[in-house]
Design an enzyme around this catalytic site. Structure first.
Site, PDB file in Angstrom:
ATOM      1  N   CYS A 277     -11.676   7.129  -7.829  1.00 28.31           N
ATOM      2  CA  CYS A 277     -11.763   7.362  -6.372  1.00 28.31           C
ATOM      3  C   CYS A 277     -10.222   7.016  -5.743  1.00 28.31           C
ATOM      4  O   CYS A 277      -9.954   5.944  -5.514  1.00 28.31           O
ATOM      5  CB  CYS A 277     -12.734   6.915  -5.282  1.00 28.31           C
TER       6      CYS A 277
ATOM      7  N   CYS B  55     -10.549   5.258  -2.452  1.00 27.51           N
ATOM      8  CA  CYS B  55     -11.305   3.870  -2.512  1.00 27.51           C
ATOM      9  C   CYS B  55      -9.873   3.151  -3.028  1.00 27.51           C
ATOM     10  O   CYS B  55      -9.844   1.834  -2.521  1.00 27.51           O
ATOM     11  CB  CYS B  55     -12.040   4.023  -3.763  1.00 27.51           C
TER      12      CYS B  55
END
Length: 115
Positions: A44, A47
């Site tokens: 991600c 993230c």
């Protein structure tokens, strides 16, 4: 682990199995210490962008316990997570708040509110 999470920081726990994450959750509930859990994934991009700030905040907000849980490393205990990153805030062992997505200032404000 990707993303450079330092497992030596006492205020930041990074469980790498469902069993370890279950233990961390039990500790949060038993200790009554305010805590924040960052649910993310190595793949991600958002993230990985917020992770350095999360690590920095773990030093800045020393009264909070910080946990980073990778949804791929803890698939059973994180199956309720639908978006990454998701931040969950705990007080007195109970989940009291949740934030979806990144944003360093948003995260700092929430951490300040819960510390």
């Amino acid at each position: 682990m990707e993303g450079g999470v330092n497992k030596d920081l006492s205020n930041l726990k990074t469980p790498s199995t469902d069993e370890e994450f279950t233990d961390v959750l039990l500790q949060i509930r038993a200790s009554k210490t305010p805590a924040v859990i960052n649910y993310g994934a190595s793949w991600c991009r958002v993230c990985n962008q917020i992770l350095p700030a999360f690590q920095k905040f773990s030093k800045e907000f020393s009264k909070l316990s910080f946990v980073y849980a990778d949804i791929d490393e803890c698939p059973e205990t994180t199956q309720q997570i639908r978006y990454t990153p998701t931040f969950q805030f705990y007080c007195d062992g109970e989940r009291v708040d949740e934030m979806f997505g990144a944003g360093e200032e948003r995260l700092r404000d929430r951490l300040w509110l819960h510390s």
